[in-house]
Design a protein around this motif. Structure first.
Motif, PDB file in Angstrom:
ATOM      1  N   ARG A   1      -5.818   1.481   0.342  1.00 20.26           N
ATOM      2  CA  ARG A   1      -5.118   2.146  -0.762  1.00 20.26           C
ATOM      3  C   ARG A   1      -5.869   3.415  -1.190  1.00 20.26           C
ATOM      4  N   LEU A   2      -7.189   3.343  -1.234  1.00 19.09           N
ATOM      5  CA  LEU A   2      -7.964   4.525  -1.615  1.00 19.09           C
ATOM      6  C   LEU A   2      -7.783   5.660  -0.611  1.00 19.09           C
TER       7      LEU A   2
ATOM      8  N   GLY B   1      -2.107  -0.211 -11.841  1.00 19.95           N
ATOM      9  CA  GLY B   1      -2.148  -1.460 -11.085  1.00 19.95           C
ATOM     10  C   GLY B   1      -2.622  -1.274  -9.661  1.00 19.95           C
ATOM     11  N   GLY B   2      -2.266  -2.224  -8.817  1.00 23.82           N
ATOM     12  CA  GLY B   2      -2.726  -2.193  -7.430  1.00 23.82           C
ATOM     13  C   GLY B   2      -4.169  -2.637  -7.336  1.00 23.82           C
ATOM     14  N   ASP B   3      -4.868  -2.117  -6.349  1.00 22.70           N
ATOM     15  CA  ASP B   3      -6.262  -2.503  -6.125  1.00 22.70           C
ATOM     16  C   ASP B   3      -7.043  -1.305  -5.620  1.00 22.70           C
TER      17      ASP B   3
ATOM     18  N   ILE C   1       0.870  -1.184   0.000  1.00 29.57           N
ATOM     19  CA  ILE C   1       0.000   0.000   0.000  1.00 29.57           C
ATOM     20  C   ILE C   1       0.902   1.227   0.000  1.00 29.57           C
ATOM     21  N   ALA C   2       1.350   1.621  -1.191  1.00 30.10           N
ATOM     22  CA  ALA C   2       2.268   2.749  -1.337  1.00 30.10           C
ATOM     23  C   ALA C   2       2.170   3.295  -2.751  1.00 30.10           C
ATOM     24  N   PHE C   3       2.538   4.560  -2.904  1.00 29.37           N
ATOM     25  CA  PHE C   3       2.551   5.201  -4.216  1.00 29.37           C
ATOM     26  C   PHE C   3       3.910   5.850  -4.429  1.00 29.37           C
TER      27      PHE C   3
END
Length: 207
Positions: free
Chosen positions: A32-33, A25-27, A8-10
């Motif tokens: 995450r949102l 990608g990711g979810d 959970i990172a950007f």
């Protein structure tokens, strides 16, 4: 292009493309949102695409004190039977936003996966809906994300009758105390209501 994994990172916002694409990608998990919105990032993608995460520069925003309400719109607000509520029909609002036909778009970016993800955010108190009713029928509305930092991140709106979504948007802003409304990317409709571009760095300072 940065490809997200299960972490959970950007990446750093400054690595976004000139168009504002930051990663793919990711979810759409709640974790995450929430991180995305707290970091000035939002997902926007079509049904046949991977999740695309954006952080455009400049950022299109509305300062509530700069809200423009035309004389004709003031008359609409005074003389119509619109009733505006908040958080009374979130699922209906986001579903209607997904179904709304928009100029220049063949389909919708509000996929079933998006609906499920934002419904979870709503159940946890992070996503809000604004409903506009006319004679007990839902005729307009909007939804967005509020992570508790004084910024409302608008996502989408719809109207089945003229001026319905505009009435909901204006009424919501006039009856809340947000310091900033994040409109994300430019639209003529929101510019007429007073929205403007600001530098991304300035925007991030409000989060």
């Amino acid at each position: 292009m940065h490809i997200l994994n299960n972490d959970i990172a950007f990446p750093e916002i400054t690595s976004a493309s000139p168009e504002g694409v930051l990663a793919i990608g990711g979810d759409l998990s709640v974790e995450r949102l929430l991180l995305a919105y707290k970091s000035g990032i939002f997902p926007w993608f079509s049904e046949d695409e991977p999740i695309i995460w954006w952080s455009p520069d400049p950022r299109f925003v509305l300062f509530p004190e700069k809200l423009k309400v035309s004389k004709s719109m003031k008359q609409v607000l005074r003389n119509t039977d619109f009733v505006v509520t908040v958080n009374q029909a979130f699922t209906q609002v986001i579903t209607e936003c997904a179904k709304a036909k928009r100029d220049g778009q063949d389909g919708t970016w509000i996929t079933q996966t998006m609906i499920e993800a934002y419904t979870k955010l709503h159940q946890l108190g992070y996503a809000k809906s604004v409903e506009v009713w006319l004679h007990n029928e839902l005729v307009g509305g909007l939804y967005g994300v509020d992570v508790g930092n004084g910024v409302f991140c608008g996502e989408s709106m719809f109207a089945k009758v003229s001026n319905a979504s505009k009435a909901g948007f204006i009424t919501f802003i006039q009856n809340t105390n947000y310091k900033l409304i994040d409109c994300q990317v430019y639209t003529n409709h929101l510019e007429r209501l007073g929205a403007e571009d600001i530098d991304r760095e300035v925007f991030l300072g409000y989060l």
